[in-house]
Design a protein around this motif. Structure first.
Motif, short mmCIF file in Angstrom:
data_model
loop_
_atom_site.label_atom_id
_atom_site.label_comp_id
_atom_site.label_asym_id
_atom_site.label_seq_id
_atom_site.Cartn_x
_atom_site.Cartn_y
_atom_site.Cartn_z
N ALA A 1 37.32 -41.97 -99.54
CA ALA A 1 35.88 -41.70 -99.67
C ALA A 1 35.53 -41.18 -101.06
O ALA A 1 34.44 -41.46 -101.57
N ALA A 2 36.43 -40.43 -101.67
CA ALA A 2 36.14 -39.79 -102.96
C ALA A 2 36.28 -40.75 -104.13
O ALA A 2 35.78 -40.46 -105.22
N SER A 3 36.92 -41.86 -103.91
CA SER A 3 37.12 -42.83 -104.98
C SER A 3 35.77 -43.25 -105.56
O SER A 3 34.89 -43.73 -104.84
N GLY A 4 35.59 -43.01 -106.83
CA GLY A 4 34.33 -43.35 -107.49
C GLY A 4 33.21 -42.36 -107.22
O GLY A 4 32.07 -42.62 -107.56
N GLY A 5 33.56 -41.21 -106.62
CA GLY A 5 32.55 -40.20 -106.30
C GLY A 5 32.24 -39.30 -107.48
O GLY A 5 32.72 -39.53 -108.60
N PRO A 6 31.44 -38.27 -107.26
CA PRO A 6 31.05 -37.35 -108.34
C PRO A 6 32.27 -36.71 -109.00
O PRO A 6 33.26 -36.40 -108.34
N GLU A 7 32.17 -36.50 -110.30
CA GLU A 7 33.28 -35.93 -111.06
C GLU A 7 33.25 -34.40 -111.07
O GLU A 7 34.28 -33.78 -111.33
N ARG A 8 32.11 -33.82 -110.80
CA ARG A 8 31.99 -32.36 -110.92
C ARG A 8 32.35 -31.64 -109.63
O ARG A 8 31.74 -30.65 -109.27
N LEU A 9 33.36 -32.12 -108.93
CA LEU A 9 33.81 -31.48 -107.69
C LEU A 9 35.19 -30.88 -107.90
O LEU A 9 36.04 -31.48 -108.56
N ARG A 10 35.41 -29.71 -107.34
CA ARG A 10 36.75 -29.11 -107.28
C ARG A 10 37.24 -29.35 -105.87
O ARG A 10 36.72 -28.76 -104.91
N TRP A 11 38.21 -30.20 -105.72
CA TRP A 11 38.74 -30.56 -104.41
C TRP A 11 39.70 -29.50 -103.94
O TRP A 11 40.53 -29.01 -104.70
N THR A 12 39.60 -29.14 -102.68
CA THR A 12 40.50 -28.17 -102.08
C THR A 12 41.82 -28.86 -101.77
O THR A 12 41.84 -29.97 -101.25
N ASP A 13 42.90 -28.19 -102.08
CA ASP A 13 44.23 -28.73 -101.77
C ASP A 13 44.39 -28.82 -100.26
O ASP A 13 44.12 -27.84 -99.55
N PRO A 14 44.83 -29.96 -99.72
CA PRO A 14 45.02 -30.07 -98.27
C PRO A 14 45.93 -28.99 -97.67
O PRO A 14 45.78 -28.63 -96.51
N ASP A 15 46.85 -28.46 -98.46
CA ASP A 15 47.70 -27.37 -97.97
C ASP A 15 46.90 -26.11 -97.68
O ASP A 15 47.35 -25.23 -96.96
N ARG B 1 34.10 -28.15 -103.60
CA ARG B 1 32.98 -27.33 -104.07
C ARG B 1 32.48 -27.96 -105.37
O ARG B 1 33.27 -28.45 -106.17
N ALA B 2 31.17 -27.93 -105.54
CA ALA B 2 30.56 -28.54 -106.72
C ALA B 2 30.36 -27.51 -107.81
O ALA B 2 30.09 -26.35 -107.55
N ARG B 3 30.49 -27.97 -109.03
CA ARG B 3 30.11 -27.18 -110.19
C ARG B 3 28.68 -27.57 -110.50
O ARG B 3 28.43 -28.65 -111.04
N GLY B 4 27.74 -26.72 -110.10
CA GLY B 4 26.33 -27.09 -110.21
C GLY B 4 25.97 -27.97 -109.03
O GLY B 4 26.80 -28.28 -108.19
N ASP B 5 24.74 -28.39 -108.97
CA ASP B 5 24.30 -29.25 -107.87
C ASP B 5 24.83 -30.67 -108.09
O ASP B 5 24.69 -31.23 -109.18
N VAL B 6 25.43 -31.22 -107.05
CA VAL B 6 25.95 -32.58 -107.07
C VAL B 6 25.39 -33.27 -105.84
O VAL B 6 25.35 -32.69 -104.76
N HIS B 7 24.99 -34.49 -105.98
CA HIS B 7 24.45 -35.25 -104.85
C HIS B 7 25.62 -35.61 -103.91
O HIS B 7 26.37 -36.55 -104.17
N LEU B 8 25.77 -34.84 -102.83
CA LEU B 8 26.90 -35.00 -101.92
C LEU B 8 26.63 -35.96 -100.76
O LEU B 8 27.56 -36.35 -100.04
N ALA B 9 25.39 -36.36 -100.56
CA ALA B 9 25.04 -37.21 -99.42
C ALA B 9 25.88 -38.48 -99.32
O ALA B 9 26.32 -38.85 -98.22
N PRO B 10 26.17 -39.20 -100.43
CA PRO B 10 27.00 -40.41 -100.29
C PRO B 10 28.41 -40.11 -99.75
O PRO B 10 28.95 -40.88 -98.96
N LEU B 11 28.98 -38.99 -100.16
CA LEU B 11 30.31 -38.63 -99.64
C LEU B 11 30.24 -38.27 -98.16
O LEU B 11 31.11 -38.65 -97.38
N VAL B 12 29.19 -37.56 -97.77
CA VAL B 12 29.01 -37.22 -96.36
C VAL B 12 28.90 -38.52 -95.55
O VAL B 12 29.53 -38.65 -94.49
#
Length: 189
Positions: free
Chosen positions: A24-38, A133-144
């Motif tokens: 889902a994240a492929s090609g998504g917003p760049e300003r996201l800090r992804w949580t480690d699955p662990d 988590r986003a750094r600043g506002d990021v349009h998250l609706a497409p990922l949802v």
């Protein structure tokens, strides 16, 4: 020390979700800090900074709470967002698991209050795994939307955990909090 109570999905459930999130994240917003699955977990109660002298009492009370609650059959299902700052995956289960999970969260919060470590009670309980988590506002609706139909396999939550969260201090961009399991108790009620 900064503490929270949680239940953690097993490795198989986290891996199943990780594959879906990666696609889902492929090609998504760049300003996201992804949580480690662990580090994916379902927070029951966030205590914040707890003085060292209160931790033993908190552990005693969480142990009692765990022994009054049965294991839970849960699953990761769908996704959502908190504004345009946090992307999450939902956690649910067959009835009565969602109600039992809420009661376990209530018991973890009560344990904190009684131990002098009150939990942040400002919001209605919404079980989820924080994905990014986003750094600043990021349009998250497409990922949802891309994650909305995800329905993972059922997994058993068999223990209540107390986790220490150490925030990054280096100032290095992208550095994440470190989570350390302090103690766990089987759900045996």
């Amino acid at each position: 020390m900064r503490l929270f109570a949680a239940v953690t999905p097993p490795l198989g459930a986290r891996e199943e979700l990780r594959r879906q999130v990666s696609a889902a994240a492929s090609g998504g917003p760049e300003r996201l800090r992804w949580t480690d699955p662990d580090d994916w977990h379902v927070t029951l109660a966030f205590y914040g900074e707890v003085p060292e002298e209160r931790v033993a009492e908190l552990c005693t009370r969480l142990g009692r709470a765990a022994h009054r609650h049965p294991p839970l059959e849960l699953r990761v299902r769908g996704a959502g967002r908190f504004g345009d700052r946090v992307l999450w995956a939902g956690v649910t289960g067959d009835r009565p698991a969602p109600e039992r999970l809420r009661r376990l969260a209530d018991a973890a919060k009560a344990a904190g209050r009684r131990a002098g470590a009150p939990a942040d009670d400002g919001h209605r309980y919404h079980p989820h795994l924080t994905l990014a988590r986003a750094r600043g506002d990021v349009h998250l609706a497409p990922l949802v939307e891309r994650l909305a139909d995800f329905g993972g396999a059922t997994w058993a939550a068999t223990e209540l955990q107390l986790i220490r969260s150490t925030l990054p201090r280096s100032g290095v961009p992208g550095e994440r909090p470190r989570h350390e399991l302090l103690e766990s108790w089987p759900l045996t009620g």
